[in-house]
Design an enzyme around this catalytic site. Structure first.
Site, PDB file in Angstrom:
ATOM      1  N   THR A 133     -25.658   9.730 -32.840  1.00  0.00           N
ATOM      2  CA  THR A 133     -24.749   8.735 -32.686  1.00  0.00           C
ATOM      3  C   THR A 133     -24.388   7.690 -33.617  1.00  0.00           C
ATOM      4  OG1 THR A 133     -26.326   7.443 -31.450  1.00  0.00           O
ATOM      5  CG2 THR A 133     -24.833   9.231 -30.098  1.00  0.00           C
ATOM      6  N   GLU A 188     -20.822   2.155 -22.844  1.00  0.00           N
ATOM      7  CA  GLU A 188     -20.516   2.573 -24.226  1.00  0.00           C
ATOM      8  C   GLU A 188     -21.529   1.815 -25.178  1.00  0.00           C
ATOM      9  OE1 GLU A 188     -16.602   3.169 -26.090  1.00  0.00           O
ATOM     10  OE2 GLU A 188     -15.689   2.415 -24.146  1.00  0.00           O
ATOM     11  N   THR A 200     -30.984   3.182 -26.645  1.00  0.00           N
ATOM     12  CA  THR A 200     -31.822   2.682 -26.010  1.00  0.00           C
ATOM     13  C   THR A 200     -31.271   2.322 -24.583  1.00  0.00           C
ATOM     14  OG1 THR A 200     -32.717   1.512 -27.792  1.00  0.00           O
ATOM     15  CG2 THR A 200     -33.152   0.346 -25.709  1.00  0.00           C
ATOM     16  N   LEU A 201     -30.090   1.835 -24.553  1.00  0.00           N
ATOM     17  CA  LEU A 201     -29.335   1.572 -23.273  1.00  0.00           C
ATOM     18  C   LEU A 201     -29.049   2.973 -22.411  1.00  0.00           C
ATOM     19  CD1 LEU A 201     -28.820  -0.816 -21.332  1.00  0.00           C
ATOM     20  CD2 LEU A 201     -26.430  -1.159 -22.332  1.00  0.00           C
ATOM     21  N   SER A 242     -21.169   3.996 -37.359  1.00  0.00           N
ATOM     22  CA  SER A 242     -20.912   5.213 -36.228  1.00  0.00           C
ATOM     23  C   SER A 242     -19.292   5.695 -36.499  1.00  0.00           C
ATOM     24  CB  SER A 242     -21.137   4.908 -34.974  1.00  0.00           C
ATOM     25  OG  SER A 242     -20.543   3.834 -34.355  1.00  0.00           O
ATOM     26  N   GLU A 291       1.245   3.550   2.343  1.00  0.00           N
ATOM     27  CA  GLU A 291       2.055   4.095   3.142  1.00  0.00           C
ATOM     28  C   GLU A 291       3.308   3.017   3.474  1.00  0.00           C
ATOM     29  OE1 GLU A 291      -2.382   3.933   4.722  1.00  0.00           O
ATOM     30  OE2 GLU A 291      -1.291   3.218   3.059  1.00  0.00           O
ATOM     31  N   HIS A 301       0.725  -1.307  -0.067  1.00  0.00           N
ATOM     32  CA  HIS A 301       0.006   0.091   0.103  1.00  0.00           C
ATOM     33  C   HIS A 301       0.879   1.351  -0.064  1.00  0.00           C
ATOM     34  CE1 HIS A 301      -3.735  -2.119   1.785  1.00  0.00           C
ATOM     35  NE2 HIS A 301      -3.260  -2.881   0.628  1.00  0.00           N
TER      36      HIS A 301
END
Length: 369
Positions: free
Chosen positions: A170, A299, A303-304, A177, A61, A59
């Site tokens: 989009t 991404e 619809t989503l 696209s 520290e 970590h």
């Protein structure tokens, strides 16, 4: 308690800001662990510093204490998150600070993880160490928004990535696209993916674009998990996310766990259905959080994207807007009902940042608090 919440000096603030900068260096690799930085100093003299790089490794520290050596005795340690107090894959950092003879510990924020949650602070105080908490707490929370969301809300922090034309489209009407935005914007998306624990898309995007949704432009310690929402299990075996060997998880309503059994990188999980018989997004998010997913990048298609917005499950929108015009028949970024009431209200979303990337604009928005 030893002045747990108190005033801080300009020097304290400078050292903690440096610790936050260090923690940010681990943004591509610490998941599922939080991003943590540590600075050890005698007054204005920094004697040790470090950040957490990867789960299972030392970590922040520990790195800072190793660098400081004997100079840690009597020093102040500045840590962006409460030092751990439990034995996991690494020893407790609170015990390491005590053993090194640190005299004072300044912590940006407490750790809400039930394994820690005040126990690290208590351990330090029991050893006679002065502990102060709350310095640059907002910045520390932003640093670990995914980790905190997973612990506190039991779901990931959700960021919708949108790449749209000047007229808000989009994709063309046939689904094409590539490419709406330029190279600079697409490179930035690679960095956004690398910072995310997982990237989620829908079956429509898989069928139309056959995306990889991975990090390719620079080496990274870990790739994000790819998540596909596929209610009827229509993901082609030939798709890139099945064939490339990188981790992919498919959520479905079907009971066919043996599908894709020949591909060890692919797992199929069943999720609950909502009242309309569609895949339950809250259930998907809850399962991902249980698996340690803190930051989720979406991404997907309109619809989503619209479903995440309508269900108030999106925390951030990263909107890449190009100067191209695709025309009225092209697919819109969202499919939402008309909302006349919004004209009389404050905006639900607030601008957090705006950048120019080549000839495109990156617009980051977050929900108004």
């Amino acid at each position: 308690m030893n002045a747990l919440f108190s005033e801080f000096s300009e020097l304290d603030t400078a050292h903690m800001r440096r610790a936050i900068e260090l923690a940010w260096l681990g943004r591509f690799s610490t998941s599922p662990n939080p991003r943590v930085g540590c600075v050890i100093a005698h007054g204005g003299q920094v004697v040790g510093q470090g950040f957490h790089v990867q789960a299972g490794f030392p970590h922040a520290e520990v790195h800072a204490l190793r660098q400081a050596g004997n100079l840690a005795r009597g020093a102040t340690a500045y840590v962006t998150l409460e030092p751990c107090s439990h034995h996991g894959r690494t020893p407790p950092c609170a015990e390491g600070l005590i053993a090194a003879g640190v005299a004072r510990v300044v912590i940006a924020m407490g750790d809400p993880n039930p394994l820690v949650a005040g126990k690290g602070i208590a351990l330090l105080q029991a050893a006679g160490i002065s502990v102060q908490c709350g310095l640059l707490a907002d910045e520390a929370r932003a640093l670990n928004r995914g980790f905190l969301s997973r612990i506190e809300r039991r779901r990931p922090f959700v960021s919708l990535k949108i790449a749209a034309s000047l007229d808000g489209k989009t994709a063309l009407s046939d689904g094409r696209s590539q490419w709406i935005t330029g190279e600079e914007a697409r490179s930035d998306v690679q960095r956004q993916r690398a910072q995310s624990c997982a990237v989620l898309t829908g079956i429509g995007t898989v069928l139309h674009d056959n995306p990889r949704l991975n990090v390719r432009q620079f080496p990274t310690i870990r790739q994000p998990l790819r998540v596909i929402l596929d209610s009827r299990l229509r993901t082609p075996e030939s798709s890139r996310m099945i064939q490339d060997g990188q981790a992919t998880q498919i959520f479905t309503l079907q009971k066919q766990p043996a599908l894709f059994a020949a591909y060890p990188n692919v797992s199929v999980r069943q999720c609950a259905a909502d009242t309309d018989g569609r895949m339950s997004l809250p259930d998907v998010l809850a399962q991902l959080a249980e698996d340690g997913i803190g930051e989720l990048m979406v991404e997907a298609g309109c619809t989503l994207n619209s479903a995440f917005l309508q269900q108030n499950l999106a925390d951030e929108i990263v909107y890449y807007q190009s100067a191209k015009i695709l025309g009225s028949n092209a697919q819109a970024a969202f499919l939402l009902p008309e909302n006349p009431a919004v004209l009389q209200q404050d905006a639900e979303w607030q601008t957090a940042d705006v950048q120019i990337l080549g000839n495109d604009i990156k617009w980051t928005l977050r929900r108004a608090v």
